[in-house]
Design an enzyme around this catalytic site. Structure first.
Site, short mmCIF file in Angstrom:
data_model
loop_
_atom_site.label_atom_id
_atom_site.label_comp_id
_atom_site.label_asym_id
_atom_site.label_seq_id
_atom_site.Cartn_x
_atom_site.Cartn_y
_atom_site.Cartn_z
N GLY A 31 0.82 -1.20 0.00
CA GLY A 31 0.00 0.00 0.00
C GLY A 31 0.86 1.25 0.00
O GLY A 31 1.93 1.29 0.61
N HIS A 47 -3.03 -5.78 12.44
CA HIS A 47 -2.43 -5.60 11.12
C HIS A 47 -1.20 -6.51 10.95
O HIS A 47 -0.08 -6.04 10.77
CB HIS A 47 -2.05 -4.13 10.90
CG HIS A 47 -1.93 -3.78 9.45
ND1 HIS A 47 -2.16 -2.51 8.98
CD2 HIS A 47 -1.62 -4.52 8.34
CE1 HIS A 47 -1.98 -2.48 7.67
NE2 HIS A 47 -1.65 -3.69 7.26
#
Length: 309
Positions: A84, A274
């Site tokens: 990302g 995460h």
């Protein structure tokens, strides 16, 4: 003989050994690192990046106009140890002619594995079951106790069928038995929904009240993309009211999620910190690729994985 001028590289965190070793071997670079596992404070980041030719950063480091101004005209390469890039001000970076490296492909398998682990953990209510064992709630075998939802003969909807969403990658769509449908149709007909798309202006807040209201009351929602794809207030209401059965999140907004957040009060919501790419091998490979991207960019060579701006 004139001494060779070293290129300054700033690394925003402790990184895995393979990436660290690659940077250490670079005789043409002087490497400065924020020596902590915790995020670097903004002021320290601005100080560290000043005059740097290369920046090695993570997804938690916001590289915006202010930071780029602090870095100055020397900055030629930004290498992020992530797939990302929503933490990077790409338009501003492009305007300044700065090259960007990132780490696609190498974390695909690990994140796909985590997605399936999170899905099964959520739909089969494993955290609740473990807690029942620990607190004495397990009294005997009961026909309907701790029942969840199974994957067999179910419909799985995937938002963002990219590298992670389609591993293992089928040779043909017919073999995969997949059908491309609209988002409302996917929400209405899926028993399980896995969100694996990139965060873009078009996907921000995509999964909101309207989306959850279209889902089945028995459906399970999984997010492994970015927290901002989901309206978390709407998700809480959907879970608390029984509009949907359960949710599993590996990403949230913010990160870390405050310990008093309403989602953490729900038994039917599983939240992970995460860890999609968190295997030793994957993180080492990511760090090495990020280091090689950085060094290649500084030397004016093709990067192994360059984001084309």
């Amino acid at each position: 003989m004139r001494p060779v001028r070293l290129m300054k590289v700033f690394v925003t965190r402790r990184i895995p050994p393979e990436g660290r070793a690659a940077l250490a071997r670079a005789a043409d670079c002087e490497v400065e690192q924020w020596d902590s596992d915790e995020p670097i404070p903004a002021k320290e980041l601005e100080r560290g990046v000043a005059g740097a030719h290369g920046l090695f950063c993570l997804l938690s480091d916001h590289v915006d106009k202010r930071l780029l101004d602090a870095a100055g005209a020397n900055l030629k390469v930004i290498s992020t140890m992530s797939v990302g890039v929503d933490h990077l001000a790409l338009e501003e970076i492009k305007k300044r002619g700065i090259r960007v490296g990132y780490t696609p492909d190498v974390l695909t398998d690990a994140t796909a594995e985590l997605a399936m682990s999170l899905l099964l953990t959520t739909c089969r209510r494993l955290p609740e079951a473990i807690e029942e064992v620990r607190n004495g709630g397990w009294t005997s075998w009961k026909p309907l106790w701790m029942c969840g939802y199974g994957l067999t003969q179910s419909t799985v909807g995937i938002i963002g069928l990219g590298r992670i969403g389609r591993q293992p990658r089928p040779q043909e769509a017919a073999e995969f038995q997949a059908e491309f449908v609209s988002t409302p149709k996917l929400a209405a007909e899926s028993d399980f929904i896995i969100v694996a798309c990139s965060l873009t202006p078009a996907t921000k807040g995509l999964c909101n009240k309207d989306f959850f209201q279209q889902m089945k009351t028995t459906a399970v929602f999984i997010n492994i993309s970015r927290g901002d794809v989901v309206n978390q207030d709407d998700l809480y209401e959907a879970l608390a009211s029984g509009q949907i059965a359960a949710a599993g999140l590996d990403v949230t907004t913010p990160e870390p999620l405050p310990t008093n957040h309403p989602l953490l009060t729900l038994k039917n919501c599983v939240i992970l910190p995460h860890i999609g790419s968190a295997t030793y091998g994957t993180r080492n490979t990511m760090s090495l690729l990020a280091a090689n991207n950085l060094l290649a960019g500084l030397r004016g060579e093709p990067m192994p994985s360059e984001l084309k701006l």
